[in-house]
Design a protein around this motif. Structure first.
Motif, PDB file in Angstrom:
ATOM      1  N   UNK A 141      13.730 -13.109  -7.806  1.00  0.00           N
ATOM      2  CA  UNK A 141      12.653 -14.283  -7.684  1.00  0.00           C
ATOM      3  C   UNK A 141      11.656 -14.208  -6.709  1.00  0.00           C
ATOM      4  N   UNK A 142      11.878 -13.438  -5.700  1.00  0.00           N
ATOM      5  CA  UNK A 142      11.163 -13.057  -4.340  1.00  0.00           C
ATOM      6  C   UNK A 142       9.581 -11.456  -5.251  1.00  0.00           C
ATOM      7  N   UNK A 143      10.350 -10.476  -5.875  1.00  0.00           N
ATOM      8  CA  UNK A 143      10.210  -9.853  -6.373  1.00  0.00           C
ATOM      9  C   UNK A 143       8.547 -10.394  -7.218  1.00  0.00           C
ATOM     10  N   UNK A 144       9.326 -11.339  -8.396  1.00  0.00           N
ATOM     11  CA  UNK A 144       8.119 -12.044  -8.706  1.00  0.00           C
ATOM     12  C   UNK A 144       7.327 -12.765  -8.547  1.00  0.00           C
ATOM     13  N   UNK A 145       7.485 -13.315  -7.299  1.00  0.00           N
ATOM     14  CA  UNK A 145       6.636 -14.623  -6.583  1.00  0.00           C
ATOM     15  C   UNK A 145       5.100 -13.479  -5.759  1.00  0.00           C
ATOM     16  N   UNK A 146       6.104 -12.358  -5.176  1.00  0.00           N
ATOM     17  CA  UNK A 146       5.260 -11.262  -4.598  1.00  0.00           C
ATOM     18  C   UNK A 146       4.125 -10.631  -6.059  1.00  0.00           C
ATOM     19  N   UNK A 147       4.981 -10.494  -7.086  1.00  0.00           N
ATOM     20  CA  UNK A 147       3.925  -9.894  -7.680  1.00  0.00           C
ATOM     21  C   UNK A 147       2.658 -10.733  -8.293  1.00  0.00           C
ATOM     22  N   UNK A 148       3.072 -12.517  -8.234  1.00  0.00           N
ATOM     23  CA  UNK A 148       2.366 -13.077  -8.862  1.00  0.00           C
ATOM     24  C   UNK A 148       0.566 -13.818  -7.868  1.00  0.00           C
ATOM     25  N   UNK A 149       1.327 -12.549  -6.706  1.00  0.00           N
ATOM     26  CA  UNK A 149       0.830 -12.750  -5.186  1.00  0.00           C
ATOM     27  C   UNK A 149      -0.695 -11.579  -5.177  1.00  0.00           C
ATOM     28  N   UNK A 150       0.119 -10.463  -5.365  1.00  0.00           N
ATOM     29  CA  UNK A 150      -0.247  -9.391  -5.945  1.00  0.00           C
ATOM     30  C   UNK A 150      -1.903  -9.442  -7.346  1.00  0.00           C
ATOM     31  N   UNK A 151      -1.503 -10.124  -7.890  1.00  0.00           N
ATOM     32  CA  UNK A 151      -2.480 -10.459  -8.770  1.00  0.00           C
ATOM     33  C   UNK A 151      -3.420 -11.611  -8.510  1.00  0.00           C
ATOM     34  N   UNK A 152      -3.074 -12.410  -8.084  1.00  0.00           N
ATOM     35  CA  UNK A 152      -4.124 -13.140  -7.162  1.00  0.00           C
ATOM     36  C   UNK A 152      -4.799 -12.572  -6.407  1.00  0.00           C
ATOM     37  N   UNK A 153      -4.445 -12.178  -5.557  1.00  0.00           N
ATOM     38  CA  UNK A 153      -5.005 -11.225  -4.610  1.00  0.00           C
ATOM     39  C   UNK A 153      -6.279 -10.163  -5.481  1.00  0.00           C
ATOM     40  N   UNK A 154      -5.529  -9.858  -6.480  1.00  0.00           N
ATOM     41  CA  UNK A 154      -6.720  -8.583  -6.408  1.00  0.00           C
ATOM     42  C   UNK A 154      -7.878  -9.567  -8.202  1.00  0.00           C
ATOM     43  N   UNK A 155      -7.300 -10.350  -7.934  1.00  0.00           N
ATOM     44  CA  UNK A 155      -8.325 -11.492  -8.854  1.00  0.00           C
ATOM     45  C   UNK A 155      -9.832 -11.974  -7.686  1.00  0.00           C
ATOM     46  N   UNK A 156      -9.416 -11.976  -6.140  1.00  0.00           N
ATOM     47  CA  UNK A 156     -10.199 -12.353  -5.807  1.00  0.00           C
ATOM     48  C   UNK A 156     -11.426 -11.605  -5.792  1.00  0.00           C
ATOM     49  N   UNK A 157     -12.575 -12.821  -5.735  1.00  0.00           N
ATOM     50  CA  UNK A 157     -14.109 -12.203  -5.959  1.00  0.00           C
ATOM     51  C   UNK A 157     -14.550 -11.952  -7.510  1.00  0.00           C
TER      52      UNK A 157
END
Length: 96
Positions: A27-43
């Motif tokens: 579960x924690x890794x899935x949440x971290x993956x969602x964060x990585x995706x959103x951070x990559x989409x910034x800007x």
């Protein structure tokens, strides 16, 4: 893309394709993956409205927003999940 499996032999069948080396995310890794995706989409795509949805029944943490407007809000939801302030969907509720 996060691969998830129904509670049957699908994981074993999938793992065979990787020589038995496949291990699903926690579960924690899935949440971290969602964060990585959103951070990559910034800007990305400033001035455009991009619908972001991660709200399938199989998701541990449903997220909905319009980028870039809701970028910070989505990250705050992930922060809350990582800090245990928001409950993640239990396995039995994930619609698999």
């Amino acid at each position: 893309l996060v691969v998830s499996f129904p509670l049957d032999t699908s994981l074993a069948r999938h793992s065979e394709g990787f020589g038995g080396e496949f291990e699903p995310l926690t579960q924690e890794e899935v949440v971290a993956e969602q964060r990585a995706l959103l951070e990559a989409l910034e800007g990305m795509a400033p001035g455009r409205n991009t619908i972001f949805r991660s709200d399938h029944a199989s998701n541990y943490l449903p997220l909905k927003g319009t980028l870039p407007r809701d970028h910070a809000k989505l990250l705050q939801q992930l922060d809350a999940a990582e800090q245990g302030k928001v409950r993640l969907r239990p396995e039995w509720m994930r619609g698999l």
